[in-house]
Write a protein that holds these residues in place. Structure first.
Motif, PDB file in Angstrom:
ATOM      1  N   ASN A  59       0.835  -1.213   0.000  1.00  0.00           N
ATOM      2  CA  ASN A  59       0.000   0.000   0.000  1.00  0.00           C
ATOM      3  C   ASN A  59       0.861   1.250   0.000  1.00  0.00           C
ATOM      4  OD1 ASN A  59      -2.788  -0.573  -0.108  1.00  0.00           O
ATOM      5  ND2 ASN A  59      -2.729  -1.371   1.971  1.00  0.00           N
ATOM      6  N   GLU A  60       1.871   1.270   0.871  1.00  0.00           N
ATOM      7  CA  GLU A  60       2.747   2.436   0.944  1.00  0.00           C
ATOM      8  C   GLU A  60       3.524   2.618  -0.358  1.00  0.00           C
ATOM      9  OE1 GLU A  60       5.430   3.578   4.464  1.00  0.00           O
ATOM     10  OE2 GLU A  60       6.786   2.715   2.965  1.00  0.00           O
ATOM     11  N   THR A  61       3.986   1.516  -0.935  1.00  0.00           N
ATOM     12  CA  THR A  61       4.741   1.588  -2.183  1.00  0.00           C
ATOM     13  C   THR A  61       3.872   2.123  -3.313  1.00  0.00           C
ATOM     14  OG1 THR A  61       6.106  -0.274  -1.441  1.00  0.00           O
ATOM     15  CG2 THR A  61       6.183   0.274  -3.786  1.00  0.00           C
ATOM     16  N   LEU A  62       2.618   1.658  -3.384  1.00  0.00           N
ATOM     17  CA  LEU A  62       1.683   2.189  -4.379  1.00  0.00           C
ATOM     18  C   LEU A  62       1.469   3.684  -4.180  1.00  0.00           C
ATOM     19  CD1 LEU A  62      -1.030  -0.599  -4.594  1.00  0.00           C
ATOM     20  CD2 LEU A  62       0.306   0.282  -6.502  1.00  0.00           C
ATOM     21  N   ASN A  66       2.248   6.510  -6.835  1.00  0.00           N
ATOM     22  CA  ASN A  66       1.210   7.460  -7.245  1.00  0.00           C
ATOM     23  C   ASN A  66       1.659   8.905  -7.039  1.00  0.00           C
ATOM     24  OD1 ASN A  66      -0.545   5.464  -8.052  1.00  0.00           O
ATOM     25  ND2 ASN A  66      -1.640   5.386  -6.111  1.00  0.00           N
ATOM     26  N   GLN A  67       2.355   9.174  -5.926  1.00  0.00           N
ATOM     27  CA  GLN A  67       2.841  10.526  -5.671  1.00  0.00           C
ATOM     28  C   GLN A  67       3.883  10.934  -6.717  1.00  0.00           C
ATOM     29  OE1 GLN A  67       1.628  12.819  -3.611  1.00  0.00           O
ATOM     30  NE2 GLN A  67       0.065  11.277  -3.174  1.00  0.00           N
ATOM     31  N   ARG A  68       4.729  10.003  -7.110  1.00  0.00           N
ATOM     32  CA  ARG A  68       5.706  10.302  -8.164  1.00  0.00           C
ATOM     33  C   ARG A  68       4.987  10.700  -9.449  1.00  0.00           C
ATOM     34  NH1 ARG A  68      10.132   5.379  -7.829  1.00  0.00           N
ATOM     35  NH2 ARG A  68      11.073   5.980  -5.847  1.00  0.00           N
ATOM     36  N   PHE A  69       3.936   9.944  -9.766  1.00  0.00           N
ATOM     37  CA  PHE A  69       3.186  10.246 -10.986  1.00  0.00           C
ATOM     38  C   PHE A  69       2.506  11.606 -10.871  1.00  0.00           C
ATOM     39  CE2 PHE A  69      -0.938  10.163 -13.208  1.00  0.00           C
ATOM     40  CZ  PHE A  69      -0.453  10.163 -14.501  1.00  0.00           C
ATOM     41  N   LEU A  70       1.802  11.850  -9.754  1.00  0.00           N
ATOM     42  CA  LEU A  70       1.063  13.100  -9.598  1.00  0.00           C
ATOM     43  C   LEU A  70       2.000  14.304  -9.614  1.00  0.00           C
ATOM     44  CD1 LEU A  70      -1.545  12.068  -6.878  1.00  0.00           C
ATOM     45  CD2 LEU A  70      -1.954  12.453  -9.314  1.00  0.00           C
ATOM     46  N   GLN A 125      -6.467  -2.319  -0.012  1.00  0.00           N
ATOM     47  CA  GLN A 125      -7.302  -1.112  -0.046  1.00  0.00           C
ATOM     48  C   GLN A 125      -7.199  -0.384  -1.372  1.00  0.00           C
ATOM     49  OE1 GLN A 125      -5.824   1.130   3.264  1.00  0.00           O
ATOM     50  NE2 GLN A 125      -5.999  -0.586   4.662  1.00  0.00           N
ATOM     51  N   ALA A 126      -7.227  -1.122  -2.466  1.00  0.00           N
ATOM     52  CA  ALA A 126      -7.041  -0.520  -3.793  1.00  0.00           C
ATOM     53  C   ALA A 126      -8.090   0.540  -4.096  1.00  0.00           C
ATOM     54  CB  ALA A 126      -7.065  -1.608  -4.862  1.00  0.00           C
ATOM     55  N   HIS A 127      -9.333   0.329  -3.645  1.00  0.00           N
ATOM     56  CA  HIS A 127     -10.404   1.251  -4.017  1.00  0.00           C
ATOM     57  C   HIS A 127     -10.288   2.614  -3.330  1.00  0.00           C
ATOM     58  CE1 HIS A 127     -12.435  -1.705  -6.434  1.00  0.00           C
ATOM     59  NE2 HIS A 127     -12.263  -2.580  -5.468  1.00  0.00           N
ATOM     60  N   THR A 128      -9.617   2.668  -2.175  1.00  0.00           N
ATOM     61  CA  THR A 128      -9.495   3.954  -1.485  1.00  0.00           C
ATOM     62  C   THR A 128      -8.650   4.935  -2.283  1.00  0.00           C
ATOM     63  OG1 THR A 128      -7.553   3.252  -0.227  1.00  0.00           O
ATOM     64  CG2 THR A 128      -9.711   2.839   0.771  1.00  0.00           C
ATOM     65  N   ARG A 129      -7.855   4.439  -3.237  1.00  0.00           N
ATOM     66  CA  ARG A 129      -6.973   5.312  -4.007  1.00  0.00           C
ATOM     67  C   ARG A 129      -7.703   6.148  -5.042  1.00  0.00           C
ATOM     68  NH1 ARG A 129      -2.515   3.780  -2.146  1.00  0.00           N
ATOM     69  NH2 ARG A 129      -2.348   1.674  -1.353  1.00  0.00           N
ATOM     70  N   TYR A 130      -8.976   5.867  -5.240  1.00  0.00           N
ATOM     71  CA  TYR A 130      -9.735   6.604  -6.251  1.00  0.00           C
ATOM     72  C   TYR A 130     -10.579   7.717  -5.633  1.00  0.00           C
ATOM     73  CZ  TYR A 130      -8.077   2.931  -9.275  1.00  0.00           C
ATOM     74  OH  TYR A 130      -7.255   2.081  -9.972  1.00  0.00           O
ATOM     75  N   GLY A 131     -10.334   8.052  -4.373  1.00  0.00           N
ATOM     76  CA  GLY A 131     -11.101   9.095  -3.698  1.00  0.00           C
ATOM     77  C   GLY A 131     -10.997  10.450  -4.372  1.00  0.00           C
ATOM     78  N   ASP A 132      -9.786  10.849  -4.767  1.00  0.00           N
ATOM     79  CA  ASP A 132      -9.599  12.149  -5.423  1.00  0.00           C
ATOM     80  C   ASP A 132     -10.309  12.201  -6.759  1.00  0.00           C
ATOM     81  OD1 ASP A 132      -8.129  13.165  -3.364  1.00  0.00           O
ATOM     82  OD2 ASP A 132      -6.183  12.752  -4.277  1.00  0.00           O
ATOM     83  N   LEU A 133     -10.248  11.106  -7.524  1.00  0.00           N
ATOM     84  CA  LEU A 133     -10.938  11.040  -8.806  1.00  0.00           C
ATOM     85  C   LEU A 133     -12.436  11.261  -8.603  1.00  0.00           C
ATOM     86  CD1 LEU A 133     -11.117  10.266 -11.862  1.00  0.00           C
ATOM     87  CD2 LEU A 133     -11.330   7.902 -11.099  1.00  0.00           C
TER      88      LEU A 133
END
Length: 199
Positions: A59-62, A66-70, A125-133
Motif C-alpha cells: 500500500n505504501e509503495t503504491l 502514485n505521488q511520483r506520478f502526480l 485497499q485498492a479502491h481507497t486510491r480513487y477518492g480524489d478522482l
C-alpha cells in the motif's frame, strides 16, 4: 522534518525500493519479509516497526508511486480542477487523452506493483486510491449533468470499476497492447452521450 522523522522516512523509502526490486524478480506471493529486509539492509524488527504485513508495505509503495506520478502534473491538474465549473457540458469527460496516456504509461512502467495490488485487492485497499478522482473529477461532472445526488455513488462505481477492469485486463496481458489502444478503449467507454441524443 526532524532527524528522527527523516531517518524513519528514509528507511521506509528503502523498503519501498526493495519491494519494487523484488517484484522485478518474482510475484508478490513469493516475496518474504526476510527478503525485503535483506534487500533494504534492515532487520525484521525495523520492518515490523513500520508495517504489520507485506500488504501494508505494498500500500505504501503504491502511494509512493502514485505521488511520483502526480508530481509530474501539478500545474495541469490545477487547471483541470479549477475550470471544471466553466467548461461546456460536452467537454466534460471522465478522462482526457493528455492525462490518460501518461497514466497508462506509468502503469505499464510499474506493472509489477500494480498487478500485485489487483491480485490482492482486499488486503491492499485498492479502491481507497480513487477518492480524489471521485471527489474532484467525477463528482463535479455528474453535478453538471444534474445527476441526482442519491444516484452519484452508483455512477461513480460504474465508471471507476470499468476503468479498473480495463486496466486489470491489460495488466493480465502483461501490458503488451499499445498504450494508445487502451486509451482509445477507455475513452470510448467513458465519454458521455452528446446533446444530439437528447430531445
Amino acid at each position: 522534518m526532524n532527524k528522527s522523522e527523516s531517518k524513519y522516512f528514509n528507511t521506509a523509502l528503502r523498503m519501498d525500493e526493495a519491494l519494487l526490486a523484488l517484484l522485478e524478480e518474482k510475484a508478490l506471493e513469493y516475496i518474504t519479509v526476510k527478503e525485503i529486509c535483506h534487500q533494504a539492509g534492515v532487520n525484521r524488527s525495523t520492518f515490523y516497526l513500520h508495517y504489520e504485513t507485506i500488504s501494508d508495505l505494498v500500500n505504501e509503495t503504491l502511494e509512493m508511486i502514485n505521488q511520483r506520478f502526480l508530481s509530474y502534473f501539478p500545474q495541469q491538474e490545477e487547471e483541470v480542477l479549477g475550470n471544471m465549473g466553466s467548461r461546456e457540458r460536452e467537454d466534460l469527460v471522465l478522462v482526457t487523452r493528455e492525462y490518460l496516456l501518461p497514466y497508462l504509461r506509468f502503469i505499464r512502467d510499474n506493472k509489477k506493483v500494480y498487478w500485485a495490488a489487483f491480485r490482492n485487492p482486499g488486503s491492499m485497499q485498492a479502491h481507497t486510491r480513487y477518492g480524489d478522482l471521485k471527489q474532484h473529477i467525477l463528482g463535479p461532472i455528474l453535478e453538471r449533468f444534474e445527476v441526482p445526488a442519491a444516484h452519484c455513488p452508483y455512477y461513480m462505481a460504474y465508471y471507476v470499476e470499468g476503468i479498473i477492469a480495463i486496466v486489470r485486463e491489460w495488466l493480465r496481458r502483461d501490458c503488451t497492447d499499445e498504450v494508445e489502444m487502451i486509451a482509445d478503449i477507455i475513452e470510448s467507454c467513458v465519454r458521455p452521450r452528446n446533446g444530439s441524443d437528447e430531445k
